[in-house]
Write a protein that holds these residues in place. Structure first.
Motif, short mmCIF file in Angstrom:
data_model
loop_
_atom_site.label_atom_id
_atom_site.label_comp_id
_atom_site.label_asym_id
_atom_site.label_seq_id
_atom_site.Cartn_x
_atom_site.Cartn_y
_atom_site.Cartn_z
N ALA A 1 42.34 41.63 46.16
CA ALA A 1 41.14 40.04 45.54
C ALA A 1 40.03 41.56 45.20
O ALA A 1 39.18 41.29 43.85
CB ALA A 1 41.05 39.41 46.61
N ARG A 2 39.23 41.91 45.89
CA ARG A 2 38.11 42.72 45.54
C ARG A 2 38.21 43.85 44.50
O ARG A 2 37.51 43.50 43.49
CB ARG A 2 37.33 43.98 45.99
CG ARG A 2 36.24 44.33 45.47
CD ARG A 2 35.64 45.04 47.61
NE ARG A 2 34.51 45.55 46.64
CZ ARG A 2 34.12 46.46 47.38
NH1 ARG A 2 34.14 46.79 49.04
NH2 ARG A 2 32.75 47.72 47.29
N LEU A 3 39.81 44.56 44.68
CA LEU A 3 40.29 45.15 42.68
C LEU A 3 39.81 43.86 41.82
O LEU A 3 39.36 44.80 40.54
CB LEU A 3 41.30 45.90 43.42
CG LEU A 3 41.77 46.56 42.07
CD1 LEU A 3 40.90 47.69 41.68
CD2 LEU A 3 42.99 47.55 42.42
N THR A 4 41.28 42.80 42.57
CA THR A 4 40.96 42.38 40.38
C THR A 4 39.64 41.80 40.25
O THR A 4 39.22 42.36 39.12
CB THR A 4 41.90 41.18 40.64
OG1 THR A 4 41.31 40.43 41.82
CG2 THR A 4 43.18 41.83 40.59
N GLU A 5 38.89 41.72 41.26
CA GLU A 5 37.10 41.47 40.48
C GLU A 5 36.75 42.42 39.63
O GLU A 5 36.10 42.27 38.98
CB GLU A 5 36.80 40.77 41.21
CG GLU A 5 36.28 39.33 41.96
CD GLU A 5 36.72 38.41 40.71
OE1 GLU A 5 35.67 38.43 40.40
OE2 GLU A 5 37.75 37.54 40.56
N LEU A 6 36.71 43.57 40.09
CA LEU A 6 36.16 44.89 39.58
C LEU A 6 37.15 44.52 38.34
O LEU A 6 35.86 45.44 37.04
CB LEU A 6 36.23 46.12 40.57
CG LEU A 6 36.14 47.30 40.10
CD1 LEU A 6 34.55 47.83 39.61
CD2 LEU A 6 36.39 48.70 41.31
N ALA B 1 45.80 32.87 41.61
CA ALA B 1 44.09 32.94 41.37
C ALA B 1 43.73 34.28 41.27
O ALA B 1 43.08 34.82 41.08
CB ALA B 1 43.22 32.25 42.18
N VAL B 2 44.22 35.04 42.41
CA VAL B 2 43.87 36.65 43.08
C VAL B 2 44.79 37.64 41.48
O VAL B 2 43.65 38.26 40.41
CB VAL B 2 44.09 37.42 43.82
CG1 VAL B 2 44.18 38.91 43.88
CG2 VAL B 2 43.48 36.64 44.82
N TYR B 3 45.59 37.05 40.91
CA TYR B 3 46.10 37.56 39.99
C TYR B 3 46.05 37.68 39.22
O TYR B 3 46.64 38.01 37.11
CB TYR B 3 47.75 38.24 40.16
CG TYR B 3 47.49 39.42 41.33
CD1 TYR B 3 47.05 40.32 41.37
CD2 TYR B 3 48.40 38.91 42.17
CE1 TYR B 3 47.44 41.43 42.99
CE2 TYR B 3 48.34 39.61 44.36
CZ TYR B 3 47.72 40.62 44.13
OH TYR B 3 47.96 41.78 45.01
N ALA B 4 45.42 36.46 38.62
CA ALA B 4 45.49 35.77 37.72
C ALA B 4 44.47 36.59 35.84
O ALA B 4 43.71 36.84 35.82
CB ALA B 4 44.32 34.89 37.18
#
Ligand SMILES: [Zn+2]
Length: 223
Positions: free
Chosen positions: A15-20, A62-65
């Motif tokens: 979740a943090r990685l995809t945001e980054l 949502a996380v991997y959108a």
């Protein structure tokens, strides 16, 4: 040069990685095990002093959108040990679930523990995948001799990451790195990864790509 990153196991740190990655418009493929996600986040195992939790089923889309999803088998077994019926379940049923959950075609597979044999490869192909990633390191991964045994250049944390990157860049090929976000255990490591992503995004000679796009482009060896 195209740059591809491939992350395994669907853990909470994704979740943090995809945001980054979104901050730097970086593309990536995430290899998931749909049989291991409960509705809510759940503890899975310990990585040193760190608890590794899997993402909840309800938050996956949502996380991997915006990212590519590939099949990492239903429950992460050693596939060469399985019976024919279990192979079907672990590979074909898993792909169907992922396609239903994410509403995108799943063309890629990633072998749990990097292990495969001719029988496993045949089931992977017959189930509808056109490429599969191993953990076998090579100086050059593209073009591939066998799309069902795609190698990698190195892990994201490899101390020789940049020399390997520069070597591939000199030949204009494809640089593929991989890992698990649970390996990031402190802020120093997260900062180091962010610096890598930022440097690649700022490199005028580099372009982020997804594995499915590379194979769809037809630049691989046909077989
Ligand atoms: Zn894995």
């Amino acid at each position: 040069m195209k740059v591809v990153q491939s992350w395994d196991d669907g853990v909470v740190d994704d979740a943090r990685l995809t945001e980054l990655l979104r901050q730097y418009q970086a593309r990536a493929t995430f290899n998931l095990n749909p049989g291991l996600h409960q509705r809510q986040r759940a503890f899975s195992w310990r990585y040193g002093d760190k608890e590794v939790w899997r993402l909840g089923r309800d938050e996956l889309t949502a996380v991997y959108a915006g990212f590519e999803i590939a099949n990492h088998s239903l429950t992460h077994p050693h596939l060469p040990d399985l019976s024919a019926i279990d192979l079907e379940r672990e590979i074909r049923d898993s792909r169907s679930l992922l396609q239903d959950w994410f509403g995108q075609p799943v063309r890629g597979f990633c072998y749990p523990f990097g292990t495969c044999n001719p029988t496993v490869k045949a089931v992977v192909r017959a189930a509808g995948h056109d490429h599969a990633r191993t953990v076998t390191e090579a100086e050059s991964v593209w073009p591939v001799a066998d799309p069902l045994e795609l190698g990698v250049n190195c892990r994201f944390s490899d101390p020789t990451f940049w020399p390997r990157y520069q070597q591939v860049k000199a030949s204009g090929g494809v640089f593929l790195f991989w890992g698990h976000s649970y390996e990031l255990v402190d802020e120093t490591q997260w900062a180091a990864l962010e610096a890598k992503i930022a440097r690649i995004s700022a490199d005028p000679d580099a372009e982020w790509a997804s594995l499915a796009d590379l194979f769809a482009a037809g630049t691989t060896v046909q077989c």
